[in-house]
Design a protein around this motif. Sequence first.
Motif: not given
Length: 595
Positions: A366-376, A393-398
Amino acid sequence: MQHGLRGWLRRAGAEVFGLDVRSLALLRVGLGVLILVDLACRARDLVAHYTDDGVLPREAARELIVRDWRFSLHMLGGSAAYEASLFVVAALVAVLLVLGWRTRLMTLLSWLLMISLHARNPVILNGGDLEFKLLLFWGLFLPLGARWSIDRLLSDAFPAGQDNVLRSTPTDIGGAKGGESVVSMGTLAYVAQIIFIYVFAGLLKSGDTWADGTAVEQAMHVDFYGRPLRQLLLDRPELMRGLTHFTLYLELYGPLLLLVPWRQAWLRLLTIVLFVGMHLSFELTLTLGMFPWVSMTAWLALLPAVVWNNRVCQKIGSLVQGAFEGRCAATARWLVAARVLRPRPMNVRLGPLGSYTALFFLVLTTAWNAESVRWLRVPEPFRSLSRYTHTNQGWGLFAPNPATNDGWCIVALHLADGSEVDMLTGEPLTFNRPEYPARLFPNHRWRKYFKNLVLPGYAEYRPWYARYVGQQWNRQHGDGDRQAETLLLIYMQESPTAPATDDPRPVVQHVCWRHWYRDELRSRFYPGADEPREIPLIVFPLLEDDAAEEDSSDGADISRVDTAHEDTAHEDTAHEDTAHEGAAHEVTPHGEFAP
């Protein structure tokens, strides 16, 4: 009243986070089959991608990639025989995973072998590889062998086996009788992971093209990944505009249907159909490797009991189960009689240690996904732990927009007799645009490799590729006037145009790398200095790196290079519009050089 509320929450949790063990068995088989397919595809380039004679020998991998410790058995040897032996072991483990023998152990070994393989050459990975190893990781916390497995057969043969096999939860997933569901911290984490993939992929799609409805059209215009079938969409701009908004809203809000406890079976089926349809459309129009297939396989675990209780599925399931248990049971009884196998109980309960471990990694995910959108920002030492376990992980598809940078690659090899060969086509050198640039490469691994190789951040990988090409060519053609003398890696960049226009796009030629085989060491460390003689091709002095942003065309891959300044290590969270170093000279729309 409090007791009634607690009971309702328990039933709602079972509806939302419970998984049918027959669906988990299907997931197990799907993962095992995908591993075998993946190994077969990679084996075709075993020497090129995984040995010391390839594009990334261990010497280069230690220098360019390994900043943190990463587990990789493939780094212990560099010969083709050694790598092939690891491939064979991984295939055997995958077969045992499909059959369901020592399922949890085989899942663990498959995961370890996969992250070992990925760590050997992360340059060729994409978002599908990231999701693949995450599915195996979460599979460690799921009872994948509770049905249609050798483990189940051995459990049934155990004297007290009936007391150790799975019992249904009080509420069937599908609302129908006969459901065989399990609810645990592992199932909760698995469902959460599926939700995270799509919701955060949607949140990262913050660019203008997703807002104005042109993202799908822009993605379809990228020839580097395009398939011929995409022309059906390109001829229908309004349809692509609708698909843009549909895709964005589906990713943002579609997974939330999995959290609704009311009519959960039918909501799950609807969600599965929508997302599988989306991935099928990706597969038909874009070359994204195994990414769509891995994503579709992930949804198998969420099939509700109502599917299995359907008459048609029951009939098919009984035939499959009869064939499996008929042959495997006889073999298992023979092996038990021969004392090769021993009956043993099956306990599908996760246990306190497994539950707390799954909870810990769920929080970290959860923390890694939150970091991907710069929440933490994930703090140390959890960042290193995530890298060691490959769960970052991070999911920057297109995302934030589909790539606009497009073009094709040329690997110009100049020979001692004065002839010039394009190593990608095997034909005499030409700058003409190929009809389908995606078909220049034998598979998606090579396509991903070249997409990275022309980026400034991968400049240090280019001499190793040039060395590989020269060695392979000279070994095949021996001594004489067919020996390789120089190599040029050229990227023919097509300028983005408005999707509505059919005019040929201007092309800019970028010389990304020059290599001299007469003085390999000097050409590696001092490109452009003291040329042995004039290169008989159009050559321009290398320029400084442009401001490079990386391509998001095929998903997020966080395993590329662990540099000190690249903590989040998201490979595909932005697109490159001018992400190429080397000389930039305009050529005509047909690819011929314009003086």
